[in-house]
Design a protein around this motif. Structure first.
Motif, mmCIF file in Angstrom:
data_model
loop_
_atom_site.group_PDB
_atom_site.id
_atom_site.type_symbol
_atom_site.label_atom_id
_atom_site.label_comp_id
_atom_site.label_asym_id
_atom_site.label_seq_id
_atom_site.Cartn_x
_atom_site.Cartn_y
_atom_site.Cartn_z
ATOM 1 N N ILE A 153 9.870 -4.644 -11.216
ATOM 2 C CA ILE A 153 10.916 -4.741 -10.200
ATOM 3 C C ILE A 153 11.612 -3.394 -10.013
ATOM 4 N N TRP A 154 11.898 -2.721 -11.120
ATOM 5 C CA TRP A 154 12.564 -1.414 -11.049
ATOM 6 C C TRP A 154 11.703 -0.397 -10.304
ATOM 7 N N VAL A 155 10.416 -0.352 -10.632
ATOM 8 C CA VAL A 155 9.518 0.598 -9.971
ATOM 9 C C VAL A 155 9.375 0.262 -8.487
ATOM 10 N N SER A 156 9.362 -1.017 -8.145
ATOM 11 C CA SER A 156 9.228 -1.420 -6.744
ATOM 12 C C SER A 156 10.352 -0.843 -5.890
ATOM 13 N N PHE A 157 11.560 -0.775 -6.441
ATOM 14 C CA PHE A 157 12.701 -0.247 -5.697
ATOM 15 C C PHE A 157 12.820 1.272 -5.793
ATOM 16 N N GLN A 158 12.516 1.810 -6.962
ATOM 17 C CA GLN A 158 12.738 3.234 -7.176
ATOM 18 C C GLN A 158 11.557 4.098 -6.727
ATOM 19 N N TYR A 159 10.356 3.612 -6.941
ATOM 20 C CA TYR A 159 9.154 4.391 -6.636
ATOM 21 C C TYR A 159 8.134 3.503 -5.921
ATOM 22 N N PRO A 160 8.386 3.156 -4.661
ATOM 23 C CA PRO A 160 7.509 2.205 -3.956
ATOM 24 C C PRO A 160 6.061 2.670 -3.861
ATOM 25 N N TRP A 161 5.841 3.966 -3.673
ATOM 26 C CA TRP A 161 4.458 4.451 -3.587
ATOM 27 C C TRP A 161 3.740 4.268 -4.930
ATOM 28 N N VAL A 162 4.456 4.479 -6.002
ATOM 29 C CA VAL A 162 3.861 4.273 -7.333
ATOM 30 C C VAL A 162 3.474 2.814 -7.513
ATOM 31 N N MET A 163 4.350 1.903 -7.077
ATOM 32 C CA MET A 163 4.062 0.477 -7.215
ATOM 33 C C MET A 163 2.851 0.078 -6.402
ATOM 34 N N LEU A 164 2.766 0.552 -5.168
ATOM 35 C CA LEU A 164 1.625 0.200 -4.325
ATOM 36 C C LEU A 164 0.326 0.750 -4.901
ATOM 37 N N THR A 165 0.370 1.978 -5.412
ATOM 38 C CA THR A 165 -0.821 2.563 -6.031
ATOM 39 C C THR A 165 -1.231 1.769 -7.262
#
Length: 214
Positions: A153-165
């Motif tokens: 959840i944290w990565v989804s908000f803070q680093y969306p490109w990282v989450m999608l990758t």
């Protein structure tokens, strides 16, 4: 939210829902009320509702203990196949509800697929873990899953490109890993069946001895 941020939230929450739905809902709702994240309007009306947060928190506590008992966790995962996957799809659709109907439908389908992949990986891995005779690997796996939900959840908000990758790589990895885990998980099925048979044998009433026939 931009397109990338919205897509990361939709697919990220679907992924975490497949692992632990109640933790996902509780963390999203509590973080929104704490001002740590800003949820889309549709999710504010649902997961940020105090009643929903309360129910999710209670169910998370139940799952916290059930998820650490060998074979009980497998039964829990089996039941939640019919809960986590559709809920993950609905959360993904809710994240894009203020866009277009086409994108909302795409998020519903994509979210369901991602939730199914994460749930399937979790459930199959836990079956494989339960083949271990000691309980510590089960506890470590459970705590690791809870941390993965919070981190996701944290990565989804803070680093969306990282989450999608990450999600793209995860889907490829899951397609490769699940068949291999399933072969190992067969041992878990066999152990579960032996455990149930052992219980039935221990609980079976003793038959009175019969006198020998002359």
């Amino acid at each position: 939210m931009g397109t990338v941020e919205t897509l990361a939230l939709a697919m990220g929450t679907a992924w975490t829902s497949g692992i632990n739905l109640y933790a996902t809902v509780a963390v999203l709702g509590l973080a929104h009320h704490a001002g740590m994240i800003d949820l889309p309007p549709e999710l504010q009306e649902t997961v940020a509702n105090p009643f929903v947060i309360g129910i999710a928190s209670i169910m998370y506590l139940v799952e916290f203990f059930a998820d650490k008992i060998p074979y009980v966790d497998n039964a829990w995962d089996s039941i939640h196949t019919f809960i986590r996957v559709p809920a993950g799809a609905l959360l993904a659709a809710g994240a894009v509800a203020d866009t277009t109907p086409v994108l909302e439908l795409a998020a519903l389908l994509g979210g369901g697929t991602v939730a199914l992949a994460s749930h399937g990986t979790k459930a199959t891995a836990r079956l494989a873990v339960n083949t271990s005779p000691e309980p510590f690997s089960n506890w470590i796996a459970s705590i690791g899953e809870d941390l993965a939900v919070i981190g996701g959840i944290w990565v989804s908000f803070q680093y969306p490109w990282v989450m999608l990758t990450f999600l793209i790589l995860f889907l490829l990895f899951a397609a490769w890993l699940i068949p291999k885990l399933f072969r190992l998980a067969k041992r878990g099925f066999q152990a579960l069946r032996s455990w149930l048979r052992g219980d039935r044998q221990r609980n079976a009433p003793l038959e009175a001895p019969t006198s020998p026939t002359l």
